[in-house]
Design a protein around this motif. Sequence first.
Motif, PDB file in Angstrom:
ATOM      1  N   GLN A   1      39.997  39.435  47.430  1.00 26.83           N
ATOM      2  CA  GLN A   1      40.630  40.554  46.707  1.00 26.83           C
ATOM      3  C   GLN A   1      41.475  40.105  45.525  1.00 26.83           C
ATOM      4  N   SER A   2      42.364  39.161  45.691  1.00 30.88           N
ATOM      5  CA  SER A   2      43.160  38.653  44.570  1.00 30.88           C
ATOM      6  C   SER A   2      43.666  37.260  44.918  1.00 30.88           C
ATOM      7  N   MET A   3      43.883  36.452  43.859  1.00 30.22           N
ATOM      8  CA  MET A   3      44.478  35.136  44.055  1.00 30.22           C
ATOM      9  C   MET A   3      45.915  35.106  43.555  1.00 30.22           C
ATOM     10  N   ASN A   4      46.460  36.278  43.247  1.00 28.19           N
ATOM     11  CA  ASN A   4      47.840  36.363  42.784  1.00 28.19           C
ATOM     12  C   ASN A   4      48.762  36.655  43.962  1.00 28.19           C
ATOM     13  N   GLU A   5      49.782  35.834  44.150  1.00 27.95           N
ATOM     14  CA  GLU A   5      50.657  35.977  45.320  1.00 27.95           C
ATOM     15  C   GLU A   5      51.367  37.333  45.343  1.00 27.95           C
ATOM     16  N   ASP A   6      51.815  37.801  44.203  1.00 35.43           N
ATOM     17  CA  ASP A   6      52.515  39.083  44.146  1.00 35.43           C
ATOM     18  C   ASP A   6      51.591  40.227  44.564  1.00 35.43           C
ATOM     19  N   VAL A   7      50.365  40.190  44.097  1.00 36.46           N
ATOM     20  CA  VAL A   7      49.386  41.223  44.468  1.00 36.46           C
ATOM     21  C   VAL A   7      49.071  41.152  45.954  1.00 36.46           C
TER      22      VAL A   7
ATOM     23  N   GLY B   1      50.463  45.905  41.739  1.00 32.11           N
ATOM     24  CA  GLY B   1      50.958  44.722  41.032  1.00 32.11           C
ATOM     25  C   GLY B   1      49.923  44.019  40.176  1.00 32.11           C
ATOM     26  N   ASP B   2      48.702  44.555  40.128  1.00 29.75           N
ATOM     27  CA  ASP B   2      47.628  43.887  39.404  1.00 29.75           C
ATOM     28  C   ASP B   2      47.700  44.166  37.903  1.00 29.75           C
ATOM     29  N   SER B   3      46.977  43.354  37.134  1.00 27.78           N
ATOM     30  CA  SER B   3      46.886  43.519  35.681  1.00 27.78           C
ATOM     31  C   SER B   3      45.602  42.854  35.217  1.00 27.78           C
ATOM     32  N   LYS B   4      45.244  43.074  33.961  1.00 27.60           N
ATOM     33  CA  LYS B   4      44.041  42.446  33.417  1.00 27.60           C
ATOM     34  C   LYS B   4      44.159  40.925  33.481  1.00 27.60           C
ATOM     35  N   ASP B   5      45.289  40.381  33.081  1.00 27.85           N
ATOM     36  CA  ASP B   5      45.466  38.932  33.093  1.00 27.85           C
ATOM     37  C   ASP B   5      45.377  38.362  34.504  1.00 27.85           C
ATOM     38  N   ARG B   6      45.920  39.096  35.482  1.00 26.75           N
ATOM     39  CA  ARG B   6      45.863  38.613  36.863  1.00 26.75           C
ATOM     40  C   ARG B   6      44.437  38.661  37.411  1.00 26.75           C
ATOM     41  N   CYS B   7      43.669  39.648  37.015  1.00 27.85           N
ATOM     42  CA  CYS B   7      42.263  39.720  37.427  1.00 27.85           C
ATOM     43  C   CYS B   7      41.477  38.554  36.833  1.00 27.85           C
ATOM     44  N   ILE B   8      41.710  38.274  35.565  1.00 24.23           N
ATOM     45  CA  ILE B   8      41.016  37.168  34.911  1.00 24.23           C
ATOM     46  C   ILE B   8      41.428  35.836  35.530  1.00 24.23           C
ATOM     47  N   SER B   9      42.692  35.717  35.893  1.00 25.00           N
ATOM     48  CA  SER B   9      43.162  34.490  36.549  1.00 25.00           C
ATOM     49  C   SER B   9      42.490  34.306  37.912  1.00 25.00           C
ATOM     50  N   THR B  10      42.323  35.404  38.650  1.00 23.17           N
ATOM     51  CA  THR B  10      41.608  35.339  39.926  1.00 23.17           C
ATOM     52  C   THR B  10      40.176  34.865  39.708  1.00 23.17           C
ATOM     53  N   ALA B  11      39.518  35.388  38.686  1.00 21.26           N
ATOM     54  CA  ALA B  11      38.148  34.976  38.384  1.00 21.26           C
ATOM     55  C   ALA B  11      38.078  33.487  38.067  1.00 21.26           C
ATOM     56  N   ARG B  12      39.053  32.982  37.351  1.00 23.15           N
ATOM     57  CA  ARG B  12      39.060  31.551  37.011  1.00 23.15           C
ATOM     58  C   ARG B  12      39.284  30.707  38.267  1.00 23.15           C
ATOM     59  N   ASP B  13      40.095  31.202  39.200  1.00 24.77           N
ATOM     60  CA  ASP B  13      40.247  30.500  40.477  1.00 24.77           C
ATOM     61  C   ASP B  13      38.926  30.496  41.246  1.00 24.77           C
TER      62      ASP B  13
END
Length: 381
Positions: free
Chosen positions: A122-128, A165-177
Amino acid sequence: MKKKIIPIFVPHQGCPHDCIFCNQKKITGLSTSMTDEDARDIIIESLKTIPDDAEVEIAFFGGSFTAIDTYIQRKLLSVAKDFKDMGKVDDIRLSTRPDCIDDKELDLLKEYGVTIIELGVQSMNEDVLVKSIRGHHRDVVFTSAKMIKVAGFKLGLQMMLGLPGDSKDRCISTARDFVDIKPDFVRIYPTLVIKETGLEEELKSGRYRPFTIEECIDISKRLMVIFYLNDIGVIRVGLQATEDIQLGLDVLAGPYHPAFRELVRSRMVRDYLDDVISRRYEEEGYDPSKGDNCQSFENGYVKIDKKDLLIKANPRDISMIVGDKRSNREYINTKYMTRFKTMADKNLVDELVVMIDGKLVDRITYKDLYIRLAKLYQLGW
């Protein structure tokens, strides 16, 4: 021949958490627990409609399969293995949580012939992750993914767009992970607000705003480019429709569209055409917004000298080029004063040809188109 999937939904069985977005009974369209007898009946009925020479996969969806009681896992998997041993099924797939994988579990899955494991990341961002009540940290994803690959399974990863808590940058960062993890395939799901979920309460209180269709298209087109250029297949973009979701009975808000992937692909083509045409017009010093294409007459009328735009492509791609409800055609015609036409050419297997007023402007393969878009989207290629 295209792979045929026999889906077996196991709603909420095994899930150790109620994530803020999740009501699996609504999402899968089921409200009862799956038994081994039910699974066998589903497989038998499905095989009746599948050609003997097709590649067949049994897929357990809906819950955290590896968190189910081991006895129940064995009963369900033994049914799938029976059909695999008979040569009627090629692959067995299941989905689970990243924090429900260990060596003992992987040994069990291998024993019963499982070949593909999907992780609902779902997400690789800790806040999300925290705001979505996922119950695990991002490091768990790297660990479990590595274990799955080392054990010899194919790996799939799922991500969601627009969680709290999601954003475009956080989605792109998840994709890069995801690219760093190197899965065999991914799925991309825009977040929908389903009835009887924590997200419904967040929506009603005003603490949550779902992404719009436009926001999700804008993000998804970038993710598609990232994954394509890193040889990672995207097997789904958008939530698969069930009867409830199709009729809008259980979706309260969010960017649902029955053909979301096609919206994304069509937008990518539009972005490419926008760039190609604008560059050509700039080279010619031609600016339709300034009236450079208008001719005045003594009686005061103005004749607009439109340019002929012709896109040649494989027949299967024509609808994607024209756009949903002819949206691409209308956009290009309005912005560039063109007469947008398409021509189906079965000899063009994986490329597009762009012509303006009968002159070749560009001929591009889809691989090079993705590279062009990566630069246009400033993704680092």
